[in-house]
Design a protein around this motif. Structure first.
Motif, PDB file in Angstrom:
ATOM      1  N   PHE A  44       0.760  -1.273  -0.099  1.00 35.35           N
ATOM      2  CA  PHE A  44      -0.037   0.023  -0.124  1.00 35.35           C
ATOM      3  C   PHE A  44       0.825   1.527  -0.085  1.00 35.35           C
ATOM      4  O   PHE A  44       2.010   1.396   0.616  1.00 35.35           O
ATOM      5  CB  PHE A  44      -0.898   0.270   1.232  1.00 35.35           C
ATOM      6  CG  PHE A  44      -1.706   1.008   1.366  1.00 35.35           C
ATOM      7  CD1 PHE A  44      -2.852   1.478   0.566  1.00 35.35           C
ATOM      8  CD2 PHE A  44      -1.485   2.324   2.346  1.00 35.35           C
ATOM      9  CE1 PHE A  44      -3.359   2.741   0.858  1.00 35.35           C
ATOM     10  CE2 PHE A  44      -2.029   3.369   2.619  1.00 35.35           C
ATOM     11  CZ  PHE A  44      -3.279   3.599   1.771  1.00 35.35           C
ATOM     12  N   ALA A  45       0.368   2.255  -0.774  1.00 37.71           N
ATOM     13  CA  ALA A  45       1.059   3.586  -0.694  1.00 37.71           C
ATOM     14  C   ALA A  45       0.048   4.511  -0.706  1.00 37.71           C
ATOM     15  O   ALA A  45      -1.029   4.586  -1.045  1.00 37.71           O
ATOM     16  CB  ALA A  45       1.859   3.805  -1.977  1.00 37.71           C
ATOM     17  N   LEU A  46       0.149   5.661   0.054  1.00 35.16           N
ATOM     18  CA  LEU A  46      -0.849   6.757   0.303  1.00 35.16           C
ATOM     19  C   LEU A  46      -0.045   7.967  -0.501  1.00 35.16           C
ATOM     20  O   LEU A  46       1.022   8.317  -0.344  1.00 35.16           O
ATOM     21  CB  LEU A  46      -0.819   7.242   1.732  1.00 35.16           C
ATOM     22  CG  LEU A  46      -1.588   8.349   2.263  1.00 35.16           C
ATOM     23  CD1 LEU A  46      -3.033   8.066   2.000  1.00 35.16           C
ATOM     24  CD2 LEU A  46      -1.362   8.548   3.616  1.00 35.16           C
ATOM     25  N   HIS A  47      -1.082   8.254  -1.476  1.00 37.07           N
ATOM     26  CA  HIS A  47      -0.369   9.675  -2.069  1.00 37.07           C
ATOM     27  C   HIS A  47      -1.426  10.810  -1.744  1.00 37.07           C
ATOM     28  O   HIS A  47      -2.185  10.812  -0.902  1.00 37.07           O
ATOM     29  CB  HIS A  47      -1.350   9.415  -3.606  1.00 37.07           C
ATOM     30  CG  HIS A  47      -0.554   8.380  -4.358  1.00 37.07           C
ATOM     31  ND1 HIS A  47      -1.103   7.161  -4.447  1.00 37.07           N
ATOM     32  CD2 HIS A  47       0.534   8.236  -5.139  1.00 37.07           C
ATOM     33  CE1 HIS A  47      -0.498   6.338  -5.178  1.00 37.07           C
ATOM     34  NE2 HIS A  47       0.443   7.053  -5.439  1.00 37.07           N
ATOM     35  N   PHE A  48      -0.268  12.084  -1.788  1.00 32.19           N
ATOM     36  CA  PHE A  48      -0.775  13.226  -1.137  1.00 32.19           C
ATOM     37  C   PHE A  48      -1.774  13.922  -1.835  1.00 32.19           C
ATOM     38  O   PHE A  48      -2.440  14.496  -1.370  1.00 32.19           O
ATOM     39  CB  PHE A  48       0.410  14.178  -0.539  1.00 32.19           C
ATOM     40  CG  PHE A  48       1.489  13.434   0.284  1.00 32.19           C
ATOM     41  CD1 PHE A  48       0.937  12.797   1.344  1.00 32.19           C
ATOM     42  CD2 PHE A  48       2.858  13.749  -0.060  1.00 32.19           C
ATOM     43  CE1 PHE A  48       2.109  12.396   2.339  1.00 32.19           C
ATOM     44  CE2 PHE A  48       3.768  13.141   0.989  1.00 32.19           C
ATOM     45  CZ  PHE A  48       3.255  12.528   2.066  1.00 32.19           C
ATOM     46  N   SER A  49      -1.746  13.554  -3.332  1.00 26.84           N
ATOM     47  CA  SER A  49      -2.732  14.220  -3.838  1.00 26.84           C
ATOM     48  C   SER A  49      -3.656  13.112  -4.716  1.00 26.84           C
ATOM     49  O   SER A  49      -2.838  12.030  -4.914  1.00 26.84           O
ATOM     50  CB  SER A  49      -2.301  14.855  -5.097  1.00 26.84           C
ATOM     51  OG  SER A  49      -1.397  14.152  -5.913  1.00 26.84           O
TER      52      SER A  49
END
Length: 166
Positions: A44-49
């Motif tokens: 999992f990766a969380l994108h800031f945009s």
């Protein structure tokens, strides 16, 4: 979609916060005493945009610690735009952050490959798909073999990984 991202981020934060209650506290010497390998899994990766074109990031890697803090590794991943990518790196690990032997910080730098075409400008100094990467990370050693880690992907987001020593 925003709720799902916040829920997953909150769950990871809760796990990292609750870890001192149930984790075996490895000593700092255990981390540097001898060389070891780690399997790195990043589901999992969380994108800031929240751009519509972002895809789910999945990462699988292997890392070698030389027993003195220095490390090197390789990871293959599907980047945020669905392209097959890789990161070959060298770095250092500092254990015992905030006087807690289970908390560590890593800093790695290396070559990233895979951001091509219209996404070339997403990685610094990218030329024909090859660019430079610097990834700071903070982790929590759950047991002598298992840890959770969060790495900063520049200004783009965070990657969450599970690391297993062998």
């Amino acid at each position: 979609m925003k709720f799902r991202t916040r829920a997953i981020f909150s769950l990871n934060l809760a796990v990292l916060t609750a870890c001192p209650a149930f984790a075996q506290q490895p000593s700092v010497q255990d981390s540097f005493s001898k060389p070891y390998w780690e399997l790195v899994v990043g589901p999992f990766a969380l994108h800031f945009s929240n751009e519509d074109e972002h895809k789910q990031v999945v990462l699988l890697g292997v890392e070698r610690s030389e027993g003195d803090g220095w490390m090197w590794g390789f990871s293959a991943f599907r980047n945020s735009f669905g392209q097959a990518s890789a990161y070959a790196y060298y770095g250092y690990r500092w254990d015992g952050l905030f006087s807690n032997p289970a908390i560590y910080v890593k800093l790695s730098g290396g070559i990233i490959y895979g951001y091509k075409g219209e996404y070339e400008d997403k990685v610094p100094f990218n030329h024909n798909g090859f660019g430079l990467g610097i990834i700071p990370a903070i982790g929590y050693q759950l047991t002598k073999a298992d840890s959770l880690q969060v790495g900063a992907l520049g200004t783009a987001g965070l990657i969450f990984t599970y690391n297993r020593r062998f």
